[in-house]
Design a protein around this motif. Structure first.
Motif, PDB file in Angstrom:
ATOM      1  N   GLY A 153       0.814  -1.197   0.000  1.00 36.21           N
ATOM      2  CA  GLY A 153       0.000   0.000   0.000  1.00 36.21           C
ATOM      3  C   GLY A 153       0.847   1.246   0.000  1.00 36.21           C
ATOM      4  O   GLY A 153       2.069   1.195   0.193  1.00 36.21           O
ATOM      5  N   GLY A 154       0.202   2.375  -0.190  1.00 36.44           N
ATOM      6  CA  GLY A 154       0.920   3.641  -0.208  1.00 36.44           C
ATOM      7  C   GLY A 154      -0.064   4.787  -0.219  1.00 36.44           C
ATOM      8  O   GLY A 154      -1.258   4.617   0.033  1.00 36.44           O
ATOM      9  N   ARG A 155       0.434   5.931  -0.524  1.00 39.47           N
ATOM     10  CA  ARG A 155      -0.397   7.125  -0.694  1.00 39.47           C
ATOM     11  C   ARG A 155      -0.702   7.214  -2.187  1.00 39.47           C
ATOM     12  O   ARG A 155      -0.133   8.004  -2.914  1.00 39.47           O
ATOM     13  N   GLY A 156      -1.611   6.366  -2.645  1.00 40.45           N
ATOM     14  CA  GLY A 156      -1.800   6.081  -4.057  1.00 40.45           C
ATOM     15  C   GLY A 156      -2.207   7.270  -4.898  1.00 40.45           C
ATOM     16  O   GLY A 156      -3.036   8.077  -4.505  1.00 40.45           O
ATOM     17  N   ARG A 157      -1.625   7.355  -6.101  1.00 40.04           N
ATOM     18  CA  ARG A 157      -1.982   8.407  -7.041  1.00 40.04           C
ATOM     19  C   ARG A 157      -2.385   7.818  -8.400  1.00 40.04           C
ATOM     20  O   ARG A 157      -3.510   7.881  -8.782  1.00 40.04           O
ATOM     21  N   THR A 158      -1.453   7.248  -9.127  1.00 39.82           N
ATOM     22  CA  THR A 158      -1.818   6.733 -10.440  1.00 39.82           C
ATOM     23  C   THR A 158      -1.149   5.374 -10.656  1.00 39.82           C
ATOM     24  O   THR A 158      -0.369   4.903  -9.834  1.00 39.82           O
ATOM     25  N   ALA A 159      -1.479   4.741 -11.774  1.00 37.25           N
ATOM     26  CA  ALA A 159      -0.932   3.426 -12.097  1.00 37.25           C
ATOM     27  C   ALA A 159      -1.013   3.229 -13.602  1.00 37.25           C
ATOM     28  O   ALA A 159      -1.675   3.989 -14.310  1.00 37.25           O
ATOM     29  N   PHE A 160      -0.355   2.195 -14.111  1.00 36.34           N
ATOM     30  CA  PHE A 160      -0.530   1.799 -15.496  1.00 36.34           C
ATOM     31  C   PHE A 160      -0.187   0.335 -15.687  1.00 36.34           C
ATOM     32  O   PHE A 160       0.647  -0.229 -14.985  1.00 36.34           O
ATOM     33  N   PHE A 161      -0.923  -0.275 -16.623  1.00 33.77           N
ATOM     34  CA  PHE A 161      -0.622  -1.627 -17.068  1.00 33.77           C
ATOM     35  C   PHE A 161       0.508  -1.540 -18.084  1.00 33.77           C
ATOM     36  O   PHE A 161       0.436  -0.780 -19.044  1.00 33.77           O
ATOM     37  N   VAL A 162       1.553  -2.341 -17.896  1.00 29.93           N
ATOM     38  CA  VAL A 162       2.711  -2.297 -18.786  1.00 29.93           C
ATOM     39  C   VAL A 162       3.553  -3.541 -18.542  1.00 29.93           C
ATOM     40  O   VAL A 162       3.527  -4.110 -17.432  1.00 29.93           O
ATOM     41  N   ASN A 207      11.893   0.753  -6.326  1.00 28.37           N
ATOM     42  CA  ASN A 207      12.217   2.001  -5.650  1.00 28.37           C
ATOM     43  C   ASN A 207      13.211   2.858  -6.423  1.00 28.37           C
ATOM     44  O   ASN A 207      13.378   4.042  -6.128  1.00 28.37           O
ATOM     45  N   ASP A 208      13.899   2.274  -7.426  1.00 27.33           N
ATOM     46  CA  ASP A 208      14.792   3.097  -8.234  1.00 27.33           C
ATOM     47  C   ASP A 208      14.011   4.028  -9.156  1.00 27.33           C
ATOM     48  O   ASP A 208      14.597   4.892  -9.818  1.00 27.33           O
ATOM     49  N   LEU A 209      12.691   3.897  -9.192  1.00 28.64           N
ATOM     50  CA  LEU A 209      11.828   4.803  -9.949  1.00 28.64           C
ATOM     51  C   LEU A 209      11.325   5.939  -9.058  1.00 28.64           C
ATOM     52  O   LEU A 209      10.506   6.744  -9.463  1.00 28.64           O
ATOM     53  N   ALA A 210      11.825   6.008  -7.837  1.00 33.20           N
ATOM     54  CA  ALA A 210      11.292   6.947  -6.852  1.00 33.20           C
ATOM     55  C   ALA A 210      11.777   8.374  -7.097  1.00 33.20           C
ATOM     56  O   ALA A 210      12.839   8.612  -7.648  1.00 33.20           O
ATOM     57  N   SER A 211      10.942   9.305  -6.664  1.00 33.44           N
ATOM     58  CA  SER A 211      11.279  10.729  -6.692  1.00 33.44           C
ATOM     59  C   SER A 211      10.331  11.442  -5.753  1.00 33.44           C
ATOM     60  O   SER A 211       9.166  11.067  -5.630  1.00 33.44           O
ATOM     61  N   ASP A 212      10.817  12.491  -5.082  1.00 35.30           N
ATOM     62  CA  ASP A 212       9.963  13.126  -4.089  1.00 35.30           C
ATOM     63  C   ASP A 212       8.878  14.001  -4.709  1.00 35.30           C
ATOM     64  O   ASP A 212       7.984  14.465  -4.011  1.00 35.30           O
ATOM     65  N   THR A 213       8.931  14.246  -6.007  1.00 36.10           N
ATOM     66  CA  THR A 213       7.910  15.088  -6.637  1.00 36.10           C
ATOM     67  C   THR A 213       7.183  14.389  -7.777  1.00 36.10           C
ATOM     68  O   THR A 213       6.311  14.989  -8.390  1.00 36.10           O
ATOM     69  N   ASN A 214       7.511  13.149  -8.065  1.00 36.50           N
ATOM     70  CA  ASN A 214       6.918  12.471  -9.213  1.00 36.50           C
ATOM     71  C   ASN A 214       5.834  11.509  -8.762  1.00 36.50           C
ATOM     72  O   ASN A 214       6.092  10.353  -8.439  1.00 36.50           O
ATOM     73  N   TRP A 215       4.594  12.011  -8.780  1.00 35.74           N
ATOM     74  CA  TRP A 215       3.469  11.234  -8.303  1.00 35.74           C
ATOM     75  C   TRP A 215       2.640  10.658  -9.445  1.00 35.74           C
ATOM     76  O   TRP A 215       1.792   9.813  -9.225  1.00 35.74           O
ATOM     77  N   TYR A 216       2.862  11.151 -10.639  1.00 36.80           N
ATOM     78  CA  TYR A 216       2.026  10.764 -11.770  1.00 36.80           C
ATOM     79  C   TYR A 216       2.914  10.295 -12.918  1.00 36.80           C
ATOM     80  O   TYR A 216       4.121  10.533 -12.924  1.00 36.80           O
ATOM     81  N   GLY A 217       2.311   9.636 -13.907  1.00 37.18           N
ATOM     82  CA  GLY A 217       3.154   9.120 -14.969  1.00 37.18           C
ATOM     83  C   GLY A 217       2.409   8.800 -16.240  1.00 37.18           C
ATOM     84  O   GLY A 217       1.175   8.741 -16.280  1.00 37.18           O
ATOM     85  N   ALA A 218       3.176   8.611 -17.298  1.00 36.51           N
ATOM     86  CA  ALA A 218       2.667   8.219 -18.605  1.00 36.51           C
ATOM     87  C   ALA A 218       3.674   7.256 -19.211  1.00 36.51           C
ATOM     88  O   ALA A 218       4.740   6.996 -18.638  1.00 36.51           O
ATOM     89  N   LEU A 219       3.339   6.728 -20.371  1.00 35.89           N
ATOM     90  CA  LEU A 219       4.205   5.781 -21.052  1.00 35.89           C
ATOM     91  C   LEU A 219       4.428   6.205 -22.490  1.00 35.89           C
ATOM     92  O   LEU A 219       3.523   6.754 -23.135  1.00 35.89           O
ATOM     93  N   GLU A 229       9.030   3.306 -22.291  1.00 33.76           N
ATOM     94  CA  GLU A 229       9.679   4.096 -21.250  1.00 33.76           C
ATOM     95  C   GLU A 229       8.601   4.717 -20.354  1.00 33.76           C
ATOM     96  O   GLU A 229       7.468   4.945 -20.783  1.00 33.76           O
ATOM     97  N   VAL A 230       8.984   4.999 -19.109  1.00 33.88           N
ATOM     98  CA  VAL A 230       8.087   5.628 -18.142  1.00 33.88           C
ATOM     99  C   VAL A 230       8.410   7.110 -18.055  1.00 33.88           C
ATOM    100  O   VAL A 230       9.574   7.490 -17.864  1.00 33.88           O
ATOM    101  N   VAL A 231       7.405   7.947 -18.213  1.00 36.70           N
ATOM    102  CA  VAL A 231       7.545   9.390 -18.066  1.00 36.70           C
ATOM    103  C   VAL A 231       6.830   9.786 -16.777  1.00 36.70           C
ATOM    104  O   VAL A 231       5.627   9.556 -16.631  1.00 36.70           O
ATOM    105  N   THR A 232       7.569  10.335 -15.813  1.00 32.70           N
ATOM    106  CA  THR A 232       6.953  10.732 -14.553  1.00 32.70           C
ATOM    107  C   THR A 232       6.972  12.252 -14.410  1.00 32.70           C
ATOM    108  O   THR A 232       7.787  12.942 -15.017  1.00 32.70           O
ATOM    109  N   TYR A 233       6.082  12.754 -13.582  1.00 30.18           N
ATOM    110  CA  TYR A 233       5.932  14.195 -13.367  1.00 30.18           C
ATOM    111  C   TYR A 233       5.148  14.403 -12.080  1.00 30.18           C
ATOM    112  O   TYR A 233       4.518  13.476 -11.581  1.00 30.18           O
ATOM    113  N   TRP A 234       5.351  15.514 -11.453  1.00 31.57           N
ATOM    114  CA  TRP A 234       5.358  16.936 -11.703  1.00 31.57           C
ATOM    115  C   TRP A 234       6.666  17.447 -12.307  1.00 31.57           C
ATOM    116  O   TRP A 234       6.631  18.278 -13.198  1.00 31.57           O
ATOM    117  N   LYS A 235       7.782  16.972 -11.792  1.00 33.10           N
ATOM    118  CA  LYS A 235       9.040  17.319 -12.435  1.00 33.10           C
ATOM    119  C   LYS A 235       9.293  16.277 -13.520  1.00 33.10           C
ATOM    120  O   LYS A 235       9.458  15.104 -13.236  1.00 33.10           O
TER     121      LYS A 235
END
Length: 510
Positions: A153-162, A207-219, A229-235
């Motif tokens: 579990g976590g402080r869930g925001r988004t997900a994707f099938f990939v 956890n190597d995909l972690a970032s303190d500002t990247n809560w959302y993502g696209a592919l 490839e995974v594109v994460t953001y806010w940054k």
């Protein structure tokens, strides 16, 4: 070796460029929300990067799932196949953020979708919730524990099938979950679930995909090698899988040097210049969740893919500056053969950018509407009534403040269909050799000098996303597609020739 990129390159070489003048045809939209059977609640509700669209019962017509953040039950509407919708009795009330649909495997028609749920600022990490839809009865079942998604579990925001297990289980899509930064520990814990091939998932650490500002993502597939490839953001950051369940950041290698990466709220993959690879539209803002960001104005970006690296073509493409974008979706809204862009604005009217077919866009305002005291959230392009014109499902409402909340609306495209606005739809089923689902398959349509590329998935990503197995192509004045190529994530390729306009052509096993 035969590759899909080789096919694109050969076609580009064999077909010399001939300038094509695009008629100044604008789409027209009508608000048909009530007419199609949607029943907006009287109180205005919050939104969170919706909507969700997928053919949940696999009948060839898109269905709708609506998230209202933490302000009410999530809604599900099944498509009646006649341009209207019926509300399902399924209702779930959680602190819902993303709702993400996807396939299970090429051996079943059943569909699944997951809900990412808030975790009380990290104090009570919450597991995602998974539902399965029976395509015959439309029955929806909570299978979270049965599928094994109750382990992390976590402080869930988004997900994707990939697929993140290389090609070991490519026929069975895995899941990545991105989580907000917990408080007070401030340790980010993104995680994945590996599909085991029996309908169940095994938790995996990423956890190597972690970032303190990247809560959302696209592919996206930056280098056209068939691995997403995974594109994460806010940054804005880009990650490449270097081995199963492990990622390495390649942002500095593929993003333009010196570009401001902050303030990103939504990303759309598109081939805006019809050159056979996927570019990115990056929507940025200082409003809503990003009001804490320092700085003056966050301009949107159009990033052109040139041999696996992005080039900032925002100014040359005439992308308007100084906007407060909240979401983005893409599609050929005027059926001229070139992909357009709809950019949702937080407070101002939403912007349509129509493709001029010369690398530039022209801005059109006022095509869809929103009450002045309602904030913009996101929108997705889809031909909900299968009439050959891309419509819009619009999510309207503020993320946090009910006083600026709103409703979901459907805007039907009233573009006149004529000899100048012909169309073709391509519906992709499972690979005939059972090697892959339609997820992330690419579709290339060649019609005369025109070469149009689409991907099976979502025409834009904010928090929730779509999974569209039918993709739309405008043909302009062309009567047929000379060739249509479908390449699955497994590398399996299908081809059809001489497909005439005004129909939906099917590839694979439905």
């Amino acid at each position: 070796m035969f590759t899909f990129r080789t096919v694109c390159f050969c076609l580009l070489c064999l077909l010399p460029f001939v300038p094509f003048t695009v008629a100044q045809i604008k789409p027209k939209f009508a608000d048909v929300t009530h007419r199609v059977g949607l029943n907006p609640r009287k109180p205005r509700l919050k939104k969170y990067g919706g909507p969700t669209i997928a053919d949940l019962d696999r009948d060839g017509h898109p269905d709708l799932i609506f998230c209202h953040h933490d302000a009410g039950y999530a809604d599900l509407y099944f498509n009646n196949r006649d341009g209207t919708f019926s509300q399902s009795q399924w209702r779930v009330w959680r602190d819902t953020h993303g709702i993400i649909p996807g396939p299970i495997s090429p051996y079943t028609r059943a569909m699944r979708f997951v809900m990412t749920v808030g975790g009380s600022f990290g104090r009570r990490p919450t597991t995602p919730i998974m539902f399965q839809v029976d395509p015959n009865t439309r029955q929806i079942t909570d299978i979270t524990a049965l599928a094994g998604l109750d382990k992390q579990g976590g402080r869930g925001r988004t997900a994707f099938f990939v697929n993140i297990s290389a090609r070991k289980h490519i026929a069975f899509p895995d899941l990545i979950f991105l989580n907000a930064q917990p408080k007070p520990t401030r340790a980010l814990d993104n995680f994945a679930y590996e599909a085991r091939g029996n309908g169940r998932y095994k938790p995996r650490s990423i956890n190597d995909l972690a970032s303190d500002t990247n809560w959302y993502g696209a592919l996206t597939d930056v280098d056209s090698d068939g691995v997403m490839e995974v594109v994460t953001y806010w940054k804005l950051r880009v990650w490449r899988m270097n081995k199963p369940y492990s990622f390495v950041e390649i942002s500095d290698k593929v993003l333009p040097p010196g570009i401001d990466r902050n303030g990103v709220v939504a990303v759309a993959e598109l081939d805006y210049d019809n050159d056979g690879d996927f570019d990115l539209y990056v929507a940025r803002t200082k409003s809503g969740d990003l009001k804490w960001q320092r700085g003056n104005v966050f301009n949107d970006y159009l990033l052109e893919n040139r041999n696996g690296r992005y080039v900032d073509v925002t100014r040359n493409a005439r992308i308007p500056p100084a906007t407060t974008s909240r979401g983005v979706t893409v599609g050929d809204f005027n059926n001229d053969g070139y992909i357009d862009i709809l950019v949702t604005q937080y407070q101002a009217a939403d912007i349509m950018l129509l493709n001029n077919a010369d690398g530039t866009f022209r801005r059109v305002d006022g095509l869809i509407w929103r009450p002045k005291n309602v904030r913009g959230d996101n929108a997705l392009a889809v031909d909900y009534d299968s009439d050959g014109r891309l419509d819009l499902v619009s999510s309207q409402g503020d993320q946090h403040q009910v006083k600026y909340g709103g409703h979901y609306r459907i805007f039907r495209n009233l573009l006149p269909l004529s000899w100048r606005t012909r169309f073709l739809a391509v519906r992709v089923g499972n690979a005939p050799n059972f090697s892959a689902t339609p997820l992330h398959a690419t579709v290339l349509v060649v019609a005369g000098k025109l070469r149009m590329l689409r991907r099976i998935g979502s025409p834009g990503s904010a928090v929730s996303r779509a999974y569209l197995e039918t993709v739309h192509f405008g043909l302009g004045r062309r009567k047929k597609a000379d060739r249509i190529f479908v390449k699955y994530a497994s590398g399996f390729v299908l081809l059809k020739r001489n497909v005439f306009h005004g129909q939906t052509v099917v590839f694979g096993r439905l």
